[in-house]
Motif scaffolding. Structure first.
Motif, PDB file in Angstrom:
ATOM      1  N   ASP A 256      -5.056  -0.190  -0.800  1.00 34.26           N
ATOM      2  CA  ASP A 256      -4.732  -1.343   0.280  1.00 34.26           C
ATOM      3  C   ASP A 256      -3.945  -2.572   0.049  1.00 34.26           C
ATOM      4  OD1 ASP A 256      -6.888  -2.507  -1.308  1.00 34.26           O
ATOM      5  OD2 ASP A 256      -8.454  -2.060   0.537  1.00 34.26           O
TER       6      ASP A 256
ATOM      7  N   SER B  32      -5.451  -4.838  -2.309  1.00 35.64           N
ATOM      8  CA  SER B  32      -6.451  -5.750  -2.384  1.00 35.64           C
ATOM      9  C   SER B  32      -6.399  -6.162  -3.641  1.00 35.64           C
ATOM     10  CB  SER B  32      -7.719  -4.996  -2.062  1.00 35.64           C
ATOM     11  OG  SER B  32      -7.996  -3.807  -2.798  1.00 35.64           O
TER      12      SER B  32
ATOM     13  N   PRO C 185       0.718  -1.233   0.087  1.00 39.34           N
ATOM     14  CA  PRO C 185       0.054  -0.046   0.093  1.00 39.34           C
ATOM     15  C   PRO C 185       0.865   1.268   0.046  1.00 39.34           C
ATOM     16  CG  PRO C 185      -1.014  -1.624   1.429  1.00 39.34           C
ATOM     17  CD  PRO C 185       0.373  -2.193   1.060  1.00 39.34           C
TER      18      PRO C 185
END
Length: 285
Positions: free
Chosen positions: A114, A116, A95
């Protein structure tokens, strides 16, 4: 275990295939997506070579592993996952890299910062398996804040932390890079047994050497690395690395590469006209 290395001459990148003969499971480390900057065209020859090898040898892919967000080649991790399966992994500090580059490239509002986009974010000292082979993750920042190395038995896949001894070490002037951190990461690798094999992501072939190489050892690096071997002091390394970095050109593919690699190998989303674009920030470097 078995380790096979695949060289991409256009970017001087080595991708590594780690496999467990007992289970026929494997991991692909730092795969390359071809890119022609003159025509702005994506290609898949390098990745397809890996696909052909995996299928010809009856292997099953557990992992597609990135050592960091590369600035010198585009990642084929997403392309390979769609065709071979497996999960995409990278270091847990990703991140920090995404935040820095999302701002630089004015990323779309929906771009998550983040990590993801990746299937697994590995923390320092975390362990996982490729088939029956245990893998230990070492956080080795400095080149980028999210760099990791993957230690498997007597082998370590170290990304750009070190180059061949006659080439030295990686630059530290990208966002979040830190020469002092790189020195300390290298000392962590140097603490491994001297016989530990180090598999590199790049070799630009130092002057006077005839062939490209992707494998060295901890002992060879301790004794002969031109930047950090023979007991080089931290302050001397930091001064050398800072001075050297100040005169380096931007990597040829950095601007498109980071926009793909911070998305785990995804291309930027299409614009309203259906086309995809790379952005070129002006006067930033």
């Amino acid at each position: 275990m078995r380790i096979e290395s695949f060289f991409d001459p256009d970017t001087s990148t080595y991708s590594h295939l780690l496999s467990d003969p007992a289970s026929q499971r494997c991991a692909i480390i730092d795969p390359v997506l071809d890119y022609d900057p003159a025509a702005a065209r994506i290609g898949h020859a390098s990745a397809d070579r890996l696909i052909d090898h995996v299928r010809a040898n009856g292997l099953q892919v557990d992992w597609l592993l990135e050592t960091h967000v590369h600035a010198d080649h585009l990642s084929a991790a997403r392309y390979l996952r769609e065709r071979l399966g497996g999960r995409i992994g990278i270091g847990a500090e990703i991140p920090r890299v995404q935040v820095a580059f999302a701002d630089l490239f004015d990323a779309e509002e929906a771009f998550a910062q983040d990590g993801s986009q990746f299937d697994r974010l590995f923390a320092d000292e975390e362990c996982f398996h490729v088939g029956c082979l245990p893998v230990r993750v070492l956080h080795t920042p400095g080149h980028t804040p999210a760099c990791v190395s993957y230690l498997v038995g007597d082998a370590a896949f170290i990304g750009d932390t070190l180059f061949m001894p006659d080439s030295g070490t990686a630059r530290c002037d990208f966002p979040g890079g830190d020469a002092r951190q790189l020195y300390r990461s290298i000392q962590r690798l140097f603490a491994l047994p001297a016989s530990t094999r180090l598999f590199l992501c790049h070799d630009y072939k130092a002057p006077g050497r005839e062939h490209h190489c992707c494998q060295t050892t901890v002992g060879e690096q301790r004794a002969h690395n031109i930047h950090v071997g023979r007991g080089t002091a931290e302050a001397d390394f930091v001064a050398m690395r800072t001075r050297r970095d100040s005169g380096l050109d931007l990597p040829r593919l950095m601007l498109p590469a980071v926009q793909v690699n911070m998305r785990a190998g995804n291309l930027p989303p299409p614009a309203a006209n259906g086309r995809r674009y790379f952005k070129l920030p002006l006067d930033c470097f």
